[in-house]
Design a protein around this motif. Structure first.
Motif, PDB file in Angstrom:
ATOM      1  N   THR A 183       0.825  -1.205   0.000  1.00  0.00           N
ATOM      2  CA  THR A 183       0.000   0.000   0.000  1.00  0.00           C
ATOM      3  C   THR A 183       0.859   1.254   0.000  1.00  0.00           C
ATOM      4  N   VAL A 184       1.955   1.210   0.752  1.00  0.00           N
ATOM      5  CA  VAL A 184       2.858   2.355   0.810  1.00  0.00           C
ATOM      6  C   VAL A 184       3.492   2.606  -0.555  1.00  0.00           C
ATOM      7  N   ILE A 185       4.011   1.545  -1.182  1.00  0.00           N
ATOM      8  CA  ILE A 185       4.667   1.693  -2.485  1.00  0.00           C
ATOM      9  C   ILE A 185       3.668   2.168  -3.530  1.00  0.00           C
ATOM     10  N   LYS A 186       2.482   1.613  -3.518  1.00  0.00           N
ATOM     11  CA  LYS A 186       1.455   2.012  -4.485  1.00  0.00           C
ATOM     12  C   LYS A 186       1.085   3.480  -4.312  1.00  0.00           C
ATOM     13  N   SER A 187       1.115   3.954  -3.072  1.00  0.00           N
ATOM     14  CA  SER A 187       0.754   5.355  -2.830  1.00  0.00           C
ATOM     15  C   SER A 187       1.775   6.326  -3.404  1.00  0.00           C
ATOM     16  N   TYR A 188       3.001   5.854  -3.646  1.00  0.00           N
ATOM     17  CA  TYR A 188       4.020   6.725  -4.211  1.00  0.00           C
ATOM     18  C   TYR A 188       3.712   7.086  -5.657  1.00  0.00           C
ATOM     19  N   SER A 189       3.136   6.133  -6.407  1.00  0.00           N
ATOM     20  CA  SER A 189       2.864   6.382  -7.824  1.00  0.00           C
ATOM     21  C   SER A 189       1.837   5.399  -8.363  1.00  0.00           C
ATOM     22  N   PRO A 190       0.861   5.902  -9.121  1.00  0.00           N
ATOM     23  CA  PRO A 190      -0.102   4.999  -9.763  1.00  0.00           C
ATOM     24  C   PRO A 190       0.482   4.312 -10.985  1.00  0.00           C
ATOM     25  N   GLU A 191       1.697   4.697 -11.369  1.00  0.00           N
ATOM     26  CA  GLU A 191       2.327   4.123 -12.561  1.00  0.00           C
ATOM     27  C   GLU A 191       2.799   2.685 -12.335  1.00  0.00           C
ATOM     28  N   LEU A 192       3.020   2.324 -11.093  1.00  0.00           N
ATOM     29  CA  LEU A 192       3.594   1.016 -10.793  1.00  0.00           C
ATOM     30  C   LEU A 192       2.521  -0.046 -10.609  1.00  0.00           C
ATOM     31  N   ILE A 193       2.841  -1.272 -11.046  1.00  0.00           N
ATOM     32  CA  ILE A 193       1.967  -2.425 -10.835  1.00  0.00           C
ATOM     33  C   ILE A 193       2.523  -3.174  -9.627  1.00  0.00           C
ATOM     34  N   VAL A 194       1.781  -3.160  -8.539  1.00  0.00           N
ATOM     35  CA  VAL A 194       2.293  -3.682  -7.271  1.00  0.00           C
ATOM     36  C   VAL A 194       1.602  -4.997  -6.918  1.00  0.00           C
ATOM     37  N   HIS A 195       2.412  -6.001  -6.594  1.00  0.00           N
ATOM     38  CA  HIS A 195       1.912  -7.328  -6.245  1.00  0.00           C
ATOM     39  C   HIS A 195       2.237  -7.614  -4.779  1.00  0.00           C
ATOM     40  N   PRO A 196       1.257  -7.568  -3.878  1.00  0.00           N
ATOM     41  CA  PRO A 196       1.511  -7.791  -2.448  1.00  0.00           C
ATOM     42  C   PRO A 196       1.496  -9.277  -2.090  1.00  0.00           C
ATOM     43  N   ILE A 197       2.500 -10.009  -2.553  1.00  0.00           N
ATOM     44  CA  ILE A 197       2.443 -11.467  -2.397  1.00  0.00           C
ATOM     45  C   ILE A 197       3.533 -12.036  -1.502  1.00  0.00           C
ATOM     46  N   LEU A 198       4.598 -11.291  -1.228  1.00  0.00           N
ATOM     47  CA  LEU A 198       5.677 -11.826  -0.408  1.00  0.00           C
ATOM     48  C   LEU A 198       5.278 -11.812   1.068  1.00  0.00           C
ATOM     49  N   GLU A 199       5.905 -12.696   1.823  1.00  0.00           N
ATOM     50  CA  GLU A 199       5.599 -12.805   3.247  1.00  0.00           C
ATOM     51  C   GLU A 199       6.889 -12.848   4.052  1.00  0.00           C
ATOM     52  N   GLU A 200       6.831 -12.331   5.289  1.00  0.00           N
ATOM     53  CA  GLU A 200       7.947 -12.436   6.222  1.00  0.00           C
ATOM     54  C   GLU A 200       7.624 -13.462   7.302  1.00  0.00           C
ATOM     55  N   SER A 201       8.641 -13.874   8.044  1.00  0.00           N
ATOM     56  CA  SER A 201       8.500 -14.951   9.027  1.00  0.00           C
ATOM     57  C   SER A 201       7.417 -14.678  10.053  1.00  0.00           C
ATOM     58  N   TYR A 202       7.310 -13.422  10.486  1.00  0.00           N
ATOM     59  CA  TYR A 202       6.376 -13.112  11.567  1.00  0.00           C
ATOM     60  C   TYR A 202       4.919 -13.383  11.189  1.00  0.00           C
ATOM     61  N   SER A 203       4.629 -13.414   9.880  1.00  0.00           N
ATOM     62  CA  SER A 203       3.243 -13.589   9.448  1.00  0.00           C
ATOM     63  C   SER A 203       2.919 -15.010   9.002  1.00  0.00           C
ATOM     64  N   VAL A 204       3.886 -15.920   9.153  1.00  0.00           N
ATOM     65  CA  VAL A 204       3.689 -17.296   8.685  1.00  0.00           C
ATOM     66  C   VAL A 204       4.018 -18.283   9.808  1.00  0.00           C
ATOM     67  N   ARG A 205       3.089 -19.177  10.126  1.00  0.00           N
ATOM     68  CA  ARG A 205       3.348 -20.214  11.122  1.00  0.00           C
ATOM     69  C   ARG A 205       4.322 -21.255  10.561  1.00  0.00           C
ATOM     70  N   ASP A 206       5.036 -21.891  11.439  1.00  0.00           N
ATOM     71  CA  ASP A 206       6.028 -22.882  11.015  1.00  0.00           C
ATOM     72  C   ASP A 206       5.417 -23.970  10.151  1.00  0.00           C
ATOM     73  N   ASP A 207       4.208 -24.419  10.501  1.00  0.00           N
ATOM     74  CA  ASP A 207       3.596 -25.501   9.747  1.00  0.00           C
ATOM     75  C   ASP A 207       2.999 -25.026   8.411  1.00  0.00           C
ATOM     76  N   GLU A 208       3.029 -23.708   8.170  1.00  0.00           N
ATOM     77  CA  GLU A 208       2.495 -23.164   6.922  1.00  0.00           C
ATOM     78  C   GLU A 208       3.585 -22.797   5.921  1.00  0.00           C
ATOM     79  N   ARG A 209       4.812 -22.809   6.347  1.00  0.00           N
ATOM     80  CA  ARG A 209       5.891 -22.249   5.535  1.00  0.00           C
ATOM     81  C   ARG A 209       6.002 -22.894   4.153  1.00  0.00           C
ATOM     82  N   GLU A 210       5.957 -24.181   4.099  1.00  0.00           N
ATOM     83  CA  GLU A 210       6.116 -24.867   2.817  1.00  0.00           C
ATOM     84  C   GLU A 210       4.989 -24.521   1.851  1.00  0.00           C
ATOM     85  N   SER A 211       3.767 -24.525   2.337  1.00  0.00           N
ATOM     86  CA  SER A 211       2.629 -24.233   1.461  1.00  0.00           C
ATOM     87  C   SER A 211       2.615 -22.772   1.038  1.00  0.00           C
ATOM     88  N   VAL A 212       2.965 -21.865   1.966  1.00  0.00           N
ATOM     89  CA  VAL A 212       3.001 -20.430   1.627  1.00  0.00           C
ATOM     90  C   VAL A 212       4.100 -20.154   0.611  1.00  0.00           C
TER      91      VAL A 212
END
Length: 369
Positions: free
Chosen positions: A133-162
């Motif tokens: 959302t922050v990057i998209k707010s900088y410019s409407p010219e960019l196509i932004v895909h919010p698909i990456l995840e960091e460790s804090y948002s993924v449970r250990d048993d979900e890591r492989e599937s995510v």
């Protein structure tokens, strides 16, 4: 004898163009892109390399052989795709930036918007959901895909599937891209790094040129196999990133007295990659040739200029490779940092430099030509 405009307008014009050509030939952007033109795709459509008539030996020699410069106008007309009505959206380049997390949203934006300012048609950013959302707010010219995840948002048993889900989402887009940039604002989260490593492996399998910068260099320094023997990989380390690469790969310290020989050895040890070692004077090598960029663009070293470089290199790399594979007749650009500094002096920031990317290209190759 000096040339007078009034006495001989045509001669003055030719002298002026020649002078501009010499200035351009000495610029960092020119030498960087000339080197990429020669190294990123091994042959032209007719089976030969870039015309030897446009190259001349430089006075610096490396262990691997002489360094080359080129006739400015001959190369300028070979890189940038022409602007004409027969072309459609996407033909001037589709670039993707892999980076951007909670802490770092500026870097991927600078890289992505620079790609557009240089002349790419489409610029994508694959980032974490927190950054999107922050990057998209900088410019409407960019196509932004919010698909990456960091460790804090993924449970250990979900890591492989995510991780599999993230890769599958990127794969749907990957083969549309002419080049990807890995690293701007990526951060060093372990799960995110693993996911991006998988993306790099797929890009390699799909023969997508990959520019590695910022935290992407931290990733590959700890996993050289991600770029090993990949002739379509370009690494753009700064002084500290280069030091870590040398220590990891060559198991020694940086040797400034034999800098070009050491850079050549580093490229050869990794196998086929192109390395742009940034510094007071940039050194660029693919393990066969070394070129030096000593012209200084701006004494104002604000953060983000490396991101401008990575986004710009991605565009020029795709243009150079496309030219060598299709034998078209495109043109080129020059570095904008000096223009930005001329206007803003000590107050120059990264966005000022981005502002001058288009003007720099227009000065060299007017759109109406």
């Amino acid at each position: 004898m000096s040339l007078s405009m009034g006495a001989c307008p045509h001669a003055w014009q030719q002298h002026h163009l020649h002078h501009r050509g010499r200035m351009w030939a000495a610029s960092p952007a020119f030498r960087r892109q000339l080197f990429l033109l020669r190294s990123l795709a091994p042959t032209c459509a007719d089976g030969g390399r870039a015309s030897s008539s446009s190259l001349r030996p430089h006075l610096m020699y490396a262990a691997a052989g002489p360094v080359y410069e080129a006739d400015a106008e001959a190369v300028v007309r070979r890189i940038t795709p022409p602007l004409d009505r027969a072309r459609h959206k996407g033909q001037a380049g589709k670039i993707a930036i892999i980076g951007g997390c909670r802490e770092y949203t500026g870097a991927p934006y600078f890289a992505a918007i620079s790609a557009l300012r240089v002349g790419a048609d489409l610029s994508h950013v694959f980032c974490t959901k927190d950054a999107a959302t922050v990057i998209k707010s900088y410019s409407p010219e960019l196509i932004v895909h919010p698909i990456l995840e960091e460790s804090y948002s993924v449970r250990d048993d979900e890591r492989e599937s995510v991780s599999s889900s993230i890769l599958a989402e990127v794969i749907k887009w990957m083969e549309r891209f002419d080049c990807i940039v890995v690293g701007p604002g990526l951060g060093r989260d372990s799960f995110l790094m693993d996911c991006v490593g998988n993306i790099m492996r797929h890009a390699r399998q799909a023969n997508i040129p990959t520019v590695v910068d910022g935290d992407g260099l931290f990733l590959i320094t700890n996993n050289i196999g991600l770029v090993e023997d990949n002739s379509l990989a370009i690494l753009t380390p700064n002084v500290y990133e280069y030091k870590r690469l040398v220590q990891k790969v060559l198991n020694c310290e940086v040797n400034e007295e034999n800098a070009s020989e050491q850079l050549t050895a580093l490229c050869q040890k990794i196998g086929g990659v192109t390395i742009m070692r940034k510094g007071k004077a940039d050194l660029i090598s693919d393990g066969k040739k070394v070129t030096q960029v000593s012209t200084f663009g701006s004494p104002r070293r604000c953060g983000g200029q490396g991101d401008i470089l990575s986004g710009s290199v991605a565009v020029f790399s795709s243009w150079a490779r496309h030219f060598l594979l299709s034998n078209e007749q495109p043109k080129e650009t020059r570095k904008a940092a000096a223009l930005a500094f001329e206007k803003n002096k000590r107050s120059t920031v990264t966005t000022d430099i981005i502002e001058f990317l288009g003007q720099s290209l227009e000065d060299i190759c007017p759109a109406g030509r």
